[in-house]
Write an enzyme that holds these catalytic residues in place. Structure first.
Site, mmCIF file in Angstrom:
data_model
loop_
_atom_site.group_PDB
_atom_site.id
_atom_site.type_symbol
_atom_site.label_atom_id
_atom_site.label_comp_id
_atom_site.label_asym_id
_atom_site.label_seq_id
_atom_site.Cartn_x
_atom_site.Cartn_y
_atom_site.Cartn_z
ATOM 1 C CG ASP A 168 -4.758 -10.484 2.883
ATOM 2 O OD1 ASP A 168 -4.376 -10.932 1.782
ATOM 3 O OD2 ASP A 168 -4.550 -9.307 3.246
ATOM 4 C CG HIS A 214 -1.959 -1.075 1.191
ATOM 5 N ND1 HIS A 214 -2.831 -1.266 0.138
ATOM 6 C CD2 HIS A 214 -2.223 -2.062 2.085
ATOM 7 C CE1 HIS A 214 -3.594 -2.327 0.390
ATOM 8 N NE2 HIS A 214 -3.242 -2.838 1.556
ATOM 9 C CE1 TYR A 266 -2.521 -8.156 8.430
ATOM 10 C CE2 TYR A 266 -4.021 -8.475 6.577
ATOM 11 C CZ TYR A 266 -2.894 -7.885 7.121
ATOM 12 O OH TYR A 266 -2.129 -7.053 6.355
#
Ligand code: OKP
Ligand code: ZN
Length: 342
Positions: free
Chosen positions: A284, A159, A323
């Site tokens: 994820d 990101h 996660y």
């Protein structure tokens, strides 16, 4: 497979994440890396090396110098201002193209942030630098003729744009590695981003570059973070026109949907004629992930790795997200094992 890991990742140990109106324990936590390391050791996937030190010059090939200087001084400035909590950006320029950089740390945080989900803390910069060295060590292993490497990076990077942190990212490890590969013998490099979230930072960094192909599979931006990029009509610009490929997928997407998009992305990479491949490996897309909405099972990561391995390119895997901490090790090991079996 050469594996690179630095224990300096534990310096990124935020206590707060602003999430859905509450301060929660951050999803992006130190246990993620240590659990992956344990599983890698059990699986005997390859020797684990400490990173070499490349300094900041390779990061400055993809990030702005004023942004890197901000990361270096942000915690000092925050504490000097007398604040006791962790530093969370709160105010953004609506005129980013002509905004002037504020002097006060509260203003600078918003000037250099894409989201409020990433508290800046003591040690964040040290850990981010270590993650970049881990990615660079993996890229260097390929530049020296290696077939495959895994960079166990934490914090993640995809990101982070030229001058933006957020989405748990500070330095764009995968972009730094891709740029390094271009600077050390690869005429063309592809980045395949299989993290559930769109790699907006990597896309932005290479959007105008025809020598780095970026392909990303991710949750549809109409529904998923980072919301403002990842649409299929973002195809690159200028010299980079045609060298950006986005595959937004709907809520609930499983292996059948995923595989169709992956096959297309892999064909694009093969046709591009890349000399090296960087995989932004987030896990994820897993069904049990607490902040994502795809439904891949652990065995699907093995299939994903096999497909990537079938390209037969020198490949660097760079860890991004994931996660579901209890399953993060098995999911990463499965992807790497599938690659090796291909
Ligand atoms: C980083 B990487 C959840 C807020 C979501 C952004 C997620 C960043 C993911 N309440 N925050 O791509 O895995
Ligand atoms: Zn992600």
């Amino acid at each position: 497979m050469h594996i690179f890991y630095s224990e300096r990742h534990i310096r990124r140990d935020a206590k707060t994440e602003l999430s859905n109106g509450r301060l929660v324990a951050p999803y992006e936590c130190p246990a993620r890396a240590t659990l992956i390391l344990d599983r890698l050791r059990q699986a005997r996937l390859g020797e684990i090396f400490a990173p070499r030190e490349f300094g900041l010059a390779p990061a400055l090939r993809v990030h702005d110098a004023d942004y890197v200087a901000f990361l270096e001084s942000a915690w000092r400035e925050w504490t000097a201002a007398g604040h006791e909590g962790e530093a969370i950006p709160m105010v953004w320029p609506t005129n980013r193209d002509r905004a002037r950089r504020p002097e006060a740390i509260g203003g600078k945080l918003g000037y250099y942030a894409l989201a409020a989900d990433t508290s800046f803390t003591e040690g964040s910069w040290e850990a981010a630098q270590a993650a970049a060295q881990v990615a660079l060590s993996g890229a260097d292993a390929l530049a020296q003729g290696g077939r495959a490497a895994f960079a166990l990076c934490r914090p993640p990077g995809h990101h982070a744009a030229r001058d933006l942190f957020g989405g748990y990212c500070f330095l764009n490890n995968a972009a730094i590695a891709a740029r390094f590969l271009r600077d050390h013998g690869a005429a063309r490099c592809a980045v395949l981003d299989v993290d559930f979230h769109h790699g907006n930072g990597t896309q932005d960094i290479f959007y105008h570059s025809g020598d780095v192909l970026f392909a990303s599979l991710h949750g549809d931006p109409r529904q998923a973070f980072p919301y403002f990029s990842g649409y299929a009509d973002e195809t690159g610009a200028g010299a980079g026109e045609g060298a950006n490929a986005n595959y937004p997928l709907p809520r609930g997407a499983g292996w059948t949907d995923y595989e169709a998009a992956l096959s297309d992305a892999l064909k694009r990479i093969a046709d591009f004629g890349a000399d090296a491949l960087v995989v932004s490996l987030g896990v994820d897309a897993f069904a049990g992930d607490p902040i994502s909405f795809f439904t891949l099972g652990s065995a699907d990561f093995t299939r994903m790795g096999e497909r990537i391995g079938a390209l037969r390119l020198p490949t660097l895997f760079v860890l991004e997200g994931g996660y579901a901490v209890a399953e993060i090790g098995i999911n990463v090991v499965n992807a790497l094992t599938g690659f090796q079996q291909a």
